[in-house]
Motif scaffolding. Structure first.
Motif, PDB file in Angstrom:
ATOM      1  N   ALA A  26       0.834  -1.213   0.000  1.00 31.85           N
ATOM      2  CA  ALA A  26       0.000   0.000   0.000  1.00 31.85           C
ATOM      3  C   ALA A  26       0.866   1.259   0.000  1.00 31.85           C
ATOM      4  O   ALA A  26       0.543   2.232  -0.691  1.00 31.85           O
ATOM      5  CB  ALA A  26      -0.933  -0.005   1.208  1.00 31.85           C
ATOM      6  N   GLN A  27       1.961   1.242   0.745  1.00 26.84           N
ATOM      7  CA  GLN A  27       2.862   2.396   0.778  1.00 26.84           C
ATOM      8  C   GLN A  27       3.504   2.632  -0.588  1.00 26.84           C
ATOM      9  O   GLN A  27       3.606   3.777  -1.042  1.00 26.84           O
ATOM     10  CB  GLN A  27       3.936   2.207   1.851  1.00 26.84           C
ATOM     11  CG  GLN A  27       3.402   2.275   3.255  1.00 26.84           C
ATOM     12  CD  GLN A  27       4.426   1.851   4.294  1.00 26.84           C
ATOM     13  OE1 GLN A  27       5.371   1.113   4.001  1.00 26.84           O
ATOM     14  NE2 GLN A  27       4.237   2.328   5.515  1.00 26.84           N
ATOM     15  N   ILE A  28       3.927   1.562  -1.239  1.00 24.11           N
ATOM     16  CA  ILE A  28       4.528   1.706  -2.566  1.00 24.11           C
ATOM     17  C   ILE A  28       3.485   2.204  -3.561  1.00 24.11           C
ATOM     18  O   ILE A  28       3.752   3.110  -4.357  1.00 24.11           O
ATOM     19  CB  ILE A  28       5.156   0.372  -3.024  1.00 24.11           C
ATOM     20  CG1 ILE A  28       6.359   0.032  -2.142  1.00 24.11           C
ATOM     21  CG2 ILE A  28       5.574   0.450  -4.496  1.00 24.11           C
ATOM     22  CD1 ILE A  28       6.935  -1.355  -2.369  1.00 24.11           C
ATOM     23  N   ARG A  29       2.276   1.638  -3.521  1.00 19.71           N
ATOM     24  CA  ARG A  29       1.210   2.093  -4.433  1.00 19.71           C
ATOM     25  C   ARG A  29       0.854   3.561  -4.185  1.00 19.71           C
ATOM     26  O   ARG A  29       0.568   4.303  -5.124  1.00 19.71           O
ATOM     27  CB  ARG A  29      -0.022   1.208  -4.293  1.00 19.71           C
ATOM     28  CG  ARG A  29       0.113  -0.090  -5.034  1.00 19.71           C
ATOM     29  CD  ARG A  29      -1.234  -0.827  -5.148  1.00 19.71           C
ATOM     30  NE  ARG A  29      -0.976  -2.242  -5.180  1.00 19.71           N
ATOM     31  CZ  ARG A  29      -1.022  -3.059  -4.141  1.00 19.71           C
ATOM     32  NH1 ARG A  29      -1.364  -2.626  -2.948  1.00 19.71           N
ATOM     33  NH2 ARG A  29      -0.741  -4.337  -4.281  1.00 19.71           N
ATOM     34  N   GLN A  37       5.232   8.825 -12.745  1.00 23.16           N
ATOM     35  CA  GLN A  37       6.333   8.475 -13.649  1.00 23.16           C
ATOM     36  C   GLN A  37       7.324   7.501 -13.012  1.00 23.16           C
ATOM     37  O   GLN A  37       8.176   6.943 -13.692  1.00 23.16           O
ATOM     38  CB  GLN A  37       7.073   9.744 -14.099  1.00 23.16           C
ATOM     39  CG  GLN A  37       6.215  10.696 -14.913  1.00 23.16           C
ATOM     40  CD  GLN A  37       5.691  10.048 -16.183  1.00 23.16           C
ATOM     41  OE1 GLN A  37       6.433   9.383 -16.894  1.00 23.16           O
ATOM     42  NE2 GLN A  37       4.411  10.228 -16.460  1.00 23.16           N
ATOM     43  N   ALA A  38       7.210   7.282 -11.706  1.00 17.14           N
ATOM     44  CA  ALA A  38       8.084   6.322 -11.022  1.00 17.14           C
ATOM     45  C   ALA A  38       7.685   4.914 -11.426  1.00 17.14           C
ATOM     46  O   ALA A  38       6.538   4.658 -11.791  1.00 17.14           O
ATOM     47  CB  ALA A  38       7.979   6.507  -9.514  1.00 17.14           C
ATOM     48  N   LYS A  39       8.624   3.993 -11.364  1.00 18.18           N
ATOM     49  CA  LYS A  39       8.366   2.608 -11.762  1.00 18.18           C
ATOM     50  C   LYS A  39       8.734   1.663 -10.620  1.00 18.18           C
ATOM     51  O   LYS A  39       9.719   1.864  -9.917  1.00 18.18           O
ATOM     52  CB  LYS A  39       9.202   2.224 -12.987  1.00 18.18           C
ATOM     53  CG  LYS A  39       8.981   3.108 -14.186  1.00 18.18           C
ATOM     54  CD  LYS A  39       7.653   2.839 -14.818  1.00 18.18           C
ATOM     55  CE  LYS A  39       7.526   3.671 -16.090  1.00 18.18           C
ATOM     56  NZ  LYS A  39       6.227   4.173 -16.322  1.00 18.18           N
ATOM     57  N   TRP A  40       7.931   0.610 -10.485  1.00 16.89           N
ATOM     58  CA  TRP A  40       8.171  -0.420  -9.468  1.00 16.89           C
ATOM     59  C   TRP A  40       8.496  -1.713 -10.199  1.00 16.89           C
ATOM     60  O   TRP A  40       7.710  -2.199 -11.011  1.00 16.89           O
ATOM     61  CB  TRP A  40       6.931  -0.580  -8.605  1.00 16.89           C
ATOM     62  CG  TRP A  40       7.013  -1.622  -7.533  1.00 16.89           C
ATOM     63  CD1 TRP A  40       8.124  -2.268  -7.060  1.00 16.89           C
ATOM     64  CD2 TRP A  40       5.924  -2.134  -6.780  1.00 16.89           C
ATOM     65  NE1 TRP A  40       7.794  -3.146  -6.064  1.00 16.89           N
ATOM     66  CE2 TRP A  40       6.441  -3.090  -5.871  1.00 16.89           C
ATOM     67  CE3 TRP A  40       4.566  -1.901  -6.780  1.00 16.89           C
ATOM     68  CZ2 TRP A  40       5.641  -3.798  -4.980  1.00 16.89           C
ATOM     69  CZ3 TRP A  40       3.772  -2.603  -5.885  1.00 16.89           C
ATOM     70  CH2 TRP A  40       4.308  -3.528  -4.994  1.00 16.89           C
ATOM     71  N   HIS A  41       9.657  -2.280  -9.909  1.00 20.13           N
ATOM     72  CA  HIS A  41      10.094  -3.523 -10.525  1.00 20.13           C
ATOM     73  C   HIS A  41      10.226  -4.585  -9.444  1.00 20.13           C
ATOM     74  O   HIS A  41      10.762  -4.321  -8.369  1.00 20.13           O
ATOM     75  CB  HIS A  41      11.445  -3.340 -11.230  1.00 20.13           C
ATOM     76  CG  HIS A  41      11.440  -2.247 -12.234  1.00 20.13           C
ATOM     77  ND1 HIS A  41      10.975  -2.416 -13.522  1.00 20.13           N
ATOM     78  CD2 HIS A  41      11.817  -0.950 -12.154  1.00 20.13           C
ATOM     79  CE1 HIS A  41      11.084  -1.294 -14.183  1.00 20.13           C
ATOM     80  NE2 HIS A  41      11.596  -0.383 -13.376  1.00 20.13           N
ATOM     81  N   VAL A  42       9.739  -5.781  -9.738  1.00 23.42           N
ATOM     82  CA  VAL A  42       9.833  -6.908  -8.803  1.00 23.42           C
ATOM     83  C   VAL A  42      10.749  -7.948  -9.429  1.00 23.42           C
ATOM     84  O   VAL A  42      10.560  -8.331 -10.586  1.00 23.42           O
ATOM     85  CB  VAL A  42       8.444  -7.512  -8.509  1.00 23.42           C
ATOM     86  CG1 VAL A  42       8.566  -8.712  -7.588  1.00 23.42           C
ATOM     87  CG2 VAL A  42       7.524  -6.452  -7.915  1.00 23.42           C
ATOM     88  N   TYR A  43      11.745  -8.385  -8.662  1.00 26.88           N
ATOM     89  CA  TYR A  43      12.693  -9.377  -9.162  1.00 26.88           C
ATOM     90  C   TYR A  43      12.970 -10.401  -8.078  1.00 26.88           C
ATOM     91  O   TYR A  43      13.222 -10.053  -6.931  1.00 26.88           O
ATOM     92  CB  TYR A  43      14.007  -8.705  -9.579  1.00 26.88           C
ATOM     93  CG  TYR A  43      15.071  -9.694  -9.989  1.00 26.88           C
ATOM     94  CD1 TYR A  43      14.991 -10.373 -11.195  1.00 26.88           C
ATOM     95  CD2 TYR A  43      16.148  -9.950  -9.158  1.00 26.88           C
ATOM     96  CE1 TYR A  43      15.954 -11.288 -11.569  1.00 26.88           C
ATOM     97  CE2 TYR A  43      17.125 -10.870  -9.531  1.00 26.88           C
ATOM     98  CZ  TYR A  43      17.031 -11.523 -10.731  1.00 26.88           C
ATOM     99  OH  TYR A  43      17.983 -12.423 -11.094  1.00 26.88           O
ATOM    100  N   GLU A  44      12.887 -11.647  -8.445  1.00 27.12           N
ATOM    101  CA  GLU A  44      13.226 -12.754  -7.553  1.00 27.12           C
ATOM    102  C   GLU A  44      14.370 -13.534  -8.189  1.00 27.12           C
ATOM    103  O   GLU A  44      14.166 -14.166  -9.225  1.00 27.12           O
ATOM    104  CB  GLU A  44      12.027 -13.684  -7.348  1.00 27.12           C
ATOM    105  CG  GLU A  44      10.881 -13.076  -6.601  1.00 27.12           C
ATOM    106  CD  GLU A  44      11.130 -12.954  -5.113  1.00 27.12           C
ATOM    107  OE1 GLU A  44      12.047 -13.612  -4.588  1.00 27.12           O
ATOM    108  OE2 GLU A  44      10.407 -12.177  -4.489  1.00 27.12           O
TER     109      GLU A  44
END
Length: 106
Positions: A26-29, A37-44
């Motif tokens: 929720a904080q990131i959203r 314009q910011a981007k959120w990337h998820v990597y495992e």
């Protein structure tokens, strides 16, 4: 971060592992909502992609295995540490395993 506000977060990239915390997600959203314009990337680095592909091959869709150790008298685990902290549903599996474990029994 203040310098990025003028660019709506255009220079910000957030890199995380899979986020399972509702609060952190929720904080990131919220941040992304205020800075579109910011981007959120998820990597495992170690992920479950092969598990999901195998499930699709076997069942036609992605399904998650659910282990029920509550009735198991014997458990054989080959190359899979089901008590490992990163194992899916580890808490329930550990609870079931511990409830049935009898090191002094037969």
């Amino acid at each position: 971060m203040n310098a990025e506000k003028s660019m709506a977060g255009g220079g910000v990239r957030i890199l995380t592992q899979t986020v399972t915390s509702p609060t952190l997600a929720a904080q990131i959203r919220e941040y992304l909502g205020a800075n579109p314009q910011a981007k959120w990337h998820v990597y495992e680095p170690i992920n479950r992609d092969n598990v999901y592909e195998g499930a699709k091959l076997a069942f036609g869709e992605v399904v998650e295995t659910r282990y029920d150790l509550s009735k198991a008298d014997v458990i054989v685990s080959l190359d899979a540490d089901f008590l490992y902290a990163g194992f899916p549903a580890r808490h329930a599996i550990t609870r079931d395993f511990a409830a049935r474990r009898n090191p002094d029994g037969t």
